[in-house]
Design a protein around this motif. Sequence first.
Motif, PDB file in Angstrom:
ATOM      1  N   GLY A 194      -1.216  -3.034  55.407  1.00 59.25           N
ATOM      2  CA  GLY A 194      -0.731  -3.501  56.317  1.00 59.25           C
ATOM      3  C   GLY A 194       0.683  -4.105  56.046  1.00 59.25           C
ATOM      4  N   LEU A 195       1.621  -3.221  54.944  1.00 64.62           N
ATOM      5  CA  LEU A 195       3.295  -3.298  55.735  1.00 64.62           C
ATOM      6  C   LEU A 195       3.791  -2.343  56.544  1.00 64.62           C
ATOM      7  N   ARG A 196       2.756  -0.978  56.364  1.00 63.51           N
ATOM      8  CA  ARG A 196       3.403  -0.079  57.599  1.00 63.51           C
ATOM      9  C   ARG A 196       3.099  -0.285  58.509  1.00 63.51           C
ATOM     10  N   ASN A 197       1.562  -0.894  59.111  1.00 64.80           N
ATOM     11  CA  ASN A 197       1.811  -1.403  60.484  1.00 64.80           C
ATOM     12  C   ASN A 197       2.235  -2.675  60.646  1.00 64.80           C
ATOM     13  N   LEU A 198       3.160  -3.314  59.406  1.00 66.46           N
ATOM     14  CA  LEU A 198       4.130  -4.686  60.447  1.00 66.46           C
ATOM     15  C   LEU A 198       5.293  -3.756  60.458  1.00 66.46           C
ATOM     16  N   THR A 199       5.210  -3.002  60.187  1.00 68.13           N
ATOM     17  CA  THR A 199       6.804  -2.067  60.001  1.00 68.13           C
ATOM     18  C   THR A 199       7.045  -1.621  62.133  1.00 68.13           C
ATOM     19  N   ARG A 200       5.416  -0.782  62.313  1.00 76.67           N
ATOM     20  CA  ARG A 200       5.253  -0.677  63.766  1.00 76.67           C
ATOM     21  C   ARG A 200       5.224  -2.314  64.813  1.00 76.67           C
ATOM     22  N   ALA A 201       4.992  -3.056  63.949  1.00 71.53           N
ATOM     23  CA  ALA A 201       4.542  -4.418  65.036  1.00 71.53           C
ATOM     24  C   ALA A 201       6.277  -4.972  65.515  1.00 71.53           C
ATOM     25  N   MET A 202       6.633  -4.864  64.225  1.00 69.45           N
ATOM     26  CA  MET A 202       8.404  -5.490  64.045  1.00 69.45           C
ATOM     27  C   MET A 202       8.824  -4.378  65.601  1.00 69.45           C
ATOM     28  N   THR A 203       8.731  -3.036  65.252  1.00 68.15           N
ATOM     29  CA  THR A 203       9.550  -1.873  66.029  1.00 68.15           C
ATOM     30  C   THR A 203       8.604  -2.084  67.492  1.00 68.15           C
ATOM     31  N   ALA A 204       7.759  -2.374  67.591  1.00 65.66           N
ATOM     32  CA  ALA A 204       7.249  -2.714  68.759  1.00 65.66           C
ATOM     33  C   ALA A 204       7.735  -4.077  69.727  1.00 65.66           C
ATOM     34  N   GLU A 205       7.978  -5.143  69.100  1.00 68.14           N
ATOM     35  CA  GLU A 205       9.005  -6.564  68.950  1.00 68.14           C
ATOM     36  C   GLU A 205      10.183  -6.343  69.937  1.00 68.14           C
ATOM     37  N   TRP A 206      10.939  -5.283  68.215  1.00 66.70           N
ATOM     38  CA  TRP A 206      12.382  -5.549  68.362  1.00 66.70           C
ATOM     39  C   TRP A 206      13.091  -4.613  68.443  1.00 66.70           C
ATOM     40  N   ALA A 207      12.534  -3.278  68.572  1.00 67.80           N
ATOM     41  CA  ALA A 207      13.473  -1.929  69.050  1.00 67.80           C
ATOM     42  C   ALA A 207      14.193  -2.401  69.722  1.00 67.80           C
ATOM     43  N   ALA A 208      13.459  -2.679  71.409  1.00 69.18           N
ATOM     44  CA  ALA A 208      13.957  -2.786  72.435  1.00 69.18           C
ATOM     45  C   ALA A 208      16.074  -3.919  72.256  1.00 69.18           C
ATOM     46  N   SER A 209      15.385  -4.873  71.546  1.00 67.68           N
ATOM     47  CA  SER A 209      16.869  -4.723  71.465  1.00 67.68           C
ATOM     48  C   SER A 209      18.382  -4.796  70.107  1.00 67.68           C
ATOM     49  N   GLY A 210      17.472  -3.644  69.710  1.00 62.11           N
ATOM     50  CA  GLY A 210      18.873  -2.591  68.733  1.00 62.11           C
ATOM     51  C   GLY A 210      18.537  -2.815  67.650  1.00 62.11           C
ATOM     52  N   LEU A 211      17.040  -3.097  67.180  1.00 60.75           N
ATOM     53  CA  LEU A 211      16.547  -2.937  65.979  1.00 60.75           C
ATOM     54  C   LEU A 211      16.242  -1.655  65.524  1.00 60.75           C
ATOM     55  N   GLN A 212      16.256  -0.947  63.891  1.00 55.63           N
ATOM     56  CA  GLN A 212      15.128   0.293  63.737  1.00 55.63           C
ATOM     57  C   GLN A 212      14.670  -0.993  62.747  1.00 55.63           C
ATOM     58  N   ILE A 213      13.547  -0.428  62.502  1.00 57.42           N
ATOM     59  CA  ILE A 213      12.510  -1.009  61.769  1.00 57.42           C
ATOM     60  C   ILE A 213      11.556   0.326  60.619  1.00 57.42           C
ATOM     61  N   ASN A 214      11.957   0.462  59.852  1.00 53.34           N
ATOM     62  CA  ASN A 214      11.266   1.922  59.086  1.00 53.34           C
ATOM     63  C   ASN A 214      11.304   1.734  58.090  1.00 53.34           C
ATOM     64  N   GLY A 215       9.663   2.054  57.365  1.00 53.80           N
ATOM     65  CA  GLY A 215       9.716   2.251  55.567  1.00 53.80           C
ATOM     66  C   GLY A 215       9.444   2.939  55.270  1.00 53.80           C
ATOM     67  N   ILE A 216       9.627   2.750  54.069  1.00 52.26           N
ATOM     68  CA  ILE A 216       9.826   4.171  52.654  1.00 52.26           C
ATOM     69  C   ILE A 216       8.977   4.416  51.716  1.00 52.26           C
ATOM     70  N   ALA A 217       8.002   4.884  51.615  1.00 52.32           N
ATOM     71  CA  ALA A 217       6.694   5.318  51.180  1.00 52.32           C
ATOM     72  C   ALA A 217       6.776   5.647  49.019  1.00 52.32           C
ATOM     73  N   PRO A 218       7.416   5.101  48.367  1.00 56.23           N
ATOM     74  CA  PRO A 218       7.622   5.945  47.287  1.00 56.23           C
ATOM     75  C   PRO A 218       6.563   6.464  46.771  1.00 56.23           C
ATOM     76  N   GLY A 219       6.293   7.601  46.663  1.00 54.11           N
ATOM     77  CA  GLY A 219       5.254   8.135  45.271  1.00 54.11           C
ATOM     78  C   GLY A 219       5.266   7.347  43.944  1.00 54.11           C
ATOM     79  N   TYR A 220       4.898   8.789  42.522  1.00 59.44           N
ATOM     80  CA  TYR A 220       5.182   7.405  41.684  1.00 59.44           C
ATOM     81  C   TYR A 220       6.625   7.681  40.742  1.00 59.44           C
ATOM     82  N   ILE A 221       6.827   6.641  40.733  1.00 57.58           N
ATOM     83  CA  ILE A 221       8.554   6.824  40.114  1.00 57.58           C
ATOM     84  C   ILE A 221       8.288   6.365  38.843  1.00 57.58           C
ATOM     85  N   HIS A 222       9.208   6.532  38.169  1.00 56.36           N
ATOM     86  CA  HIS A 222       9.307   6.755  36.982  1.00 56.36           C
ATOM     87  C   HIS A 222      10.215   5.671  36.494  1.00 56.36           C
TER      88      HIS A 222
END
Length: 256
Positions: free
Chosen positions: A166-194
């Motif tokens: 859901g967080l990936r699609n929330l990232t997309r939804a935020m972009t759809a609504e806020w990118a035109a106002s100058g915001l950049q919304i992106n995600g980082i998807a870590p693998g298995y981190i020690h």
Amino acid sequence: MSGLFGLDGRVAMVTGSSRGIGNALARGLADAGATVVLHGANPERLAASAAEMAADFPAGRIHSCAFDITDAAAAADGVRWVGENVGELEILVNNAGIQHRVPMLDLDVKDWDRVLATDLTSAFLVGREAARSMIDRGRGKIINICSVQTDLARPTIAPYIAAKGGLRNLTRAMTAEWAASGLQINGIAPGYIHTEMTQNLVDDVDFNSWILGRTPARRWGTVADLIGPVVWLASDASNFVNGQTIFVDGGMTVVV
């Protein structure tokens, strides 16, 4: 740090940053020049973490703010506090998250709700409050910390998988609504981190062997592997990158 990747003079907040990955990301942003607000749910641990980090930077560069990210009013108050006491928030990293391991047939609805509230709804609540002032100023960066479970699944962690997907699609939804106002919304998807929190998995001979065999890079990730991508997404170097989830997983999600 000056130049394309520099964050001098910018205010950043990282949720869930009193320890672990969030703490490392906060330090990385501070190293790049940002003034950083640490966040956590435990005020005592948060204060200790902030004091430790502040010792490594000039006075006024490290702050802390404890609030409940799953409560709409508390999230609004927390973001408002940053604006009034530190400076207008320009970079938000939604990192806070929890895990709950139990088969779905035995999963209590309260635990499902708790994981979804912490790992997904909080990013909406805090992100929305941060976006209000960002939109007014015509610029801002929101970085949502996802997971390889954004794209993959394993038994016994259904709420986490649902939240990170859901967080990936929330990232997309935020972009759809806020990118035109100058915001950049992106995600980082870590693998298995020690980290300290995954040390028991590293110590599990069978699981460790599975991770090494499943990951083309043949190693666990480190918190240092995540800092560069987050600094890039927080900087002007990524100003035309929007709505993307960047997998930092050693290649785990591209092989079968």
